[in-house]
Every structure is written in C-alpha cells, then in structure tokens.
Design a protein around this motif. Structure first.
Motif, PDB file in Angstrom:
ATOM      1  N   PRO A  27      45.793  15.028   1.321  1.00 45.96           N
ATOM      2  CA  PRO A  27      45.719  13.694   1.396  1.00 45.96           C
ATOM      3  C   PRO A  27      44.253  12.851   2.235  1.00 45.96           C
ATOM      4  CG  PRO A  27      47.352  14.281   2.476  1.00 45.96           C
ATOM      5  CD  PRO A  27      46.337  16.145   1.618  1.00 45.96           C
ATOM      6  N   TYR A  28      43.780  11.642   2.179  1.00 46.25           N
ATOM      7  CA  TYR A  28      42.831  11.025   2.885  1.00 46.25           C
ATOM      8  C   TYR A  28      43.183   9.723   4.059  1.00 46.25           C
ATOM      9  CZ  TYR A  28      43.250   7.037  -0.352  1.00 46.25           C
ATOM     10  OH  TYR A  28      43.596   6.063  -1.183  1.00 46.25           O
ATOM     11  N   MET A  29      42.052   9.658   5.347  1.00 43.07           N
ATOM     12  CA  MET A  29      42.576   9.021   6.385  1.00 43.07           C
ATOM     13  C   MET A  29      42.326   7.635   6.291  1.00 43.07           C
ATOM     14  SD  MET A  29      41.344  10.278   9.900  1.00 43.07           S
ATOM     15  CE  MET A  29      39.895  10.650   9.561  1.00 43.07           C
ATOM     16  N   VAL A  30      42.693   6.850   6.295  1.00 45.74           N
ATOM     17  CA  VAL A  30      42.487   5.377   6.716  1.00 45.74           C
ATOM     18  C   VAL A  30      42.681   4.612   7.879  1.00 45.74           C
ATOM     19  CG1 VAL A  30      42.742   2.890   5.334  1.00 45.74           C
ATOM     20  CG2 VAL A  30      42.612   5.589   3.852  1.00 45.74           C
ATOM     21  N   ALA A  31      41.736   3.966   8.725  1.00 49.24           N
ATOM     22  CA  ALA A  31      42.070   2.960   9.812  1.00 49.24           C
ATOM     23  C   ALA A  31      43.448   2.019   9.168  1.00 49.24           C
ATOM     24  CB  ALA A  31      40.940   1.934   9.631  1.00 49.24           C
ATOM     25  N   ARG A  32      44.294   1.908  10.613  1.00 45.80           N
ATOM     26  CA  ARG A  32      45.585   1.490   9.640  1.00 45.80           C
ATOM     27  C   ARG A  32      45.377  -0.068   9.762  1.00 45.80           C
ATOM     28  NH1 ARG A  32      50.987   3.624  13.129  1.00 45.80           N
ATOM     29  NH2 ARG A  32      52.163   2.419  12.172  1.00 45.80           N
ATOM     30  N   PHE A  33      44.670  -0.430  10.298  1.00 47.00           N
ATOM     31  CA  PHE A  33      44.180  -2.221  10.558  1.00 47.00           C
ATOM     32  C   PHE A  33      43.971  -2.131   8.831  1.00 47.00           C
ATOM     33  CE2 PHE A  33      39.642  -0.864  11.199  1.00 47.00           C
ATOM     34  CZ  PHE A  33      39.063  -1.485  10.301  1.00 47.00           C
ATOM     35  N   LEU A  34      43.192  -1.847   7.953  1.00 49.91           N
ATOM     36  CA  LEU A  34      43.274  -1.985   6.860  1.00 49.91           C
ATOM     37  C   LEU A  34      44.490  -1.863   6.479  1.00 49.91           C
ATOM     38  CD1 LEU A  34      39.954   0.102   6.259  1.00 49.91           C
ATOM     39  CD2 LEU A  34      40.323  -2.088   7.045  1.00 49.91           C
ATOM     40  N   LEU A  35      45.461  -1.785   6.473  1.00 51.18           N
ATOM     41  CA  LEU A  35      47.036  -1.285   5.936  1.00 51.18           C
ATOM     42  C   LEU A  35      48.108  -2.074   6.438  1.00 51.18           C
ATOM     43  CD1 LEU A  35      47.063   2.933   6.408  1.00 51.18           C
ATOM     44  CD2 LEU A  35      46.299   1.500   4.094  1.00 51.18           C
ATOM     45  N   PRO A  36      48.984  -2.994   5.167  1.00 53.48           N
ATOM     46  CA  PRO A  36      49.618  -4.135   6.314  1.00 53.48           C
ATOM     47  C   PRO A  36      50.773  -2.959   7.627  1.00 53.48           C
ATOM     48  CG  PRO A  36      50.306  -3.175   3.657  1.00 53.48           C
ATOM     49  CD  PRO A  36      49.417  -1.779   3.876  1.00 53.48           C
ATOM     50  N   ASP A  37      51.069  -3.878   8.697  1.00 45.51           N
ATOM     51  CA  ASP A  37      51.776  -3.474   9.299  1.00 45.51           C
ATOM     52  C   ASP A  37      53.291  -2.970   9.234  1.00 45.51           C
ATOM     53  OD1 ASP A  37      49.820  -4.577  11.679  1.00 45.51           O
ATOM     54  OD2 ASP A  37      50.897  -6.552  10.991  1.00 45.51           O
ATOM     55  N   GLU A  38      53.727  -2.577   8.517  1.00 38.96           N
ATOM     56  CA  GLU A  38      54.983  -2.513   8.171  1.00 38.96           C
ATOM     57  C   GLU A  38      54.934  -0.943   7.696  1.00 38.96           C
ATOM     58  OE1 GLU A  38      55.040  -5.674   6.806  1.00 38.96           O
ATOM     59  OE2 GLU A  38      54.273  -5.494   5.138  1.00 38.96           O
ATOM     60  N   ILE A  39      54.376  -0.301   7.321  1.00 38.39           N
ATOM     61  CA  ILE A  39      54.393   1.089   6.439  1.00 38.39           C
ATOM     62  C   ILE A  39      55.021   1.530   7.630  1.00 38.39           C
ATOM     63  CG2 ILE A  39      52.411   0.046   5.467  1.00 38.39           C
ATOM     64  CD1 ILE A  39      50.618   2.532   7.309  1.00 38.39           C
ATOM     65  N   GLU A  40      55.346   2.491   7.176  1.00 36.97           N
ATOM     66  CA  GLU A  40      55.817   4.301   8.325  1.00 36.97           C
ATOM     67  C   GLU A  40      55.646   5.095   6.880  1.00 36.97           C
ATOM     68  OE1 GLU A  40      60.385   3.871   7.011  1.00 36.97           O
ATOM     69  OE2 GLU A  40      59.856   2.651   8.135  1.00 36.97           O
ATOM     70  N   GLU A  41      55.582   6.713   7.616  1.00 38.64           N
ATOM     71  CA  GLU A  41      55.815   8.002   6.770  1.00 38.64           C
ATOM     72  C   GLU A  41      56.286   7.315   5.099  1.00 38.64           C
ATOM     73  OE1 GLU A  41      55.781  11.580   8.541  1.00 38.64           O
ATOM     74  OE2 GLU A  41      54.184  10.850   9.792  1.00 38.64           O
ATOM     75  N   GLY A  42      55.838   7.765   4.130  1.00 36.40           N
ATOM     76  CA  GLY A  42      56.236   7.626   2.510  1.00 36.40           C
ATOM     77  C   GLY A  42      56.302   7.049   2.285  1.00 36.40           C
ATOM     78  N   THR A  43      55.988   5.738   2.630  1.00 37.82           N
ATOM     79  CA  THR A  43      55.390   3.890   2.114  1.00 37.82           C
ATOM     80  C   THR A  43      54.761   4.295   0.600  1.00 37.82           C
ATOM     81  OG1 THR A  43      55.932   3.145   3.894  1.00 37.82           O
ATOM     82  CG2 THR A  43      54.873   1.278   2.139  1.00 37.82           C
ATOM     83  N   ARG A  44      54.964   3.692  -0.400  1.00 34.18           N
ATOM     84  CA  ARG A  44      54.016   3.679  -1.145  1.00 34.18           C
ATOM     85  C   ARG A  44      53.507   2.035  -0.793  1.00 34.18           C
ATOM     86  NH1 ARG A  44      54.933   2.332  -6.995  1.00 34.18           N
ATOM     87  NH2 ARG A  44      53.515   3.832  -8.299  1.00 34.18           N
TER      88      ARG A  44
END
Length: 55
Positions: A27-44
């Motif tokens: 797995p690679y690391m990404v800053a959360r501000f680049l991702l949708p707010d509603e993500i959680e573990e297991g989100t595709r």
C-alpha cells in the motif's frame, strides 16, 4: 490513466491505498485532503488523472 484502489488503513492525516491491479504491491500513502471526506477503511476509490473519487 484510470485505476481503482482500496483504502487499507487510515492514520492521522494520511490514508494507505492498495492498487487493485497490483495485488502484490505494498500500500502507498496519500494525504487525506486529496481524498473524499467520507472514506473509511475498506472504501473503494477511483483514481483518474490523480483525482480520487468514490467508485
């Protein structure tokens, strides 16, 4: 370019993503501000042109 990833871990301001097309890759690391707010573990997520959205 288009690919799909799974959120494997959330850690503070970062999320760890695993590319579905490369199951043996780490797995690679990404800053959360680049991702949708509603993500959680297991989100595709869909990644297209380095923009992430819910898949």
């Amino acid at each position: 370019m288009l690919w799909y990833v799974i959120v494997t871990k959330l850690e503070g301001d970062y999320a760890y993503l695993k590319n579905e097309s490369q199951p043996d890759a780490e797995p690679y690391m990404v800053a959360r501000f680049l991702l949708p707010d509603e993500i959680e573990e297991g989100t595709r997520l869909k990644c297209e042109n380095l923009e992430y959205s819910l898949a």
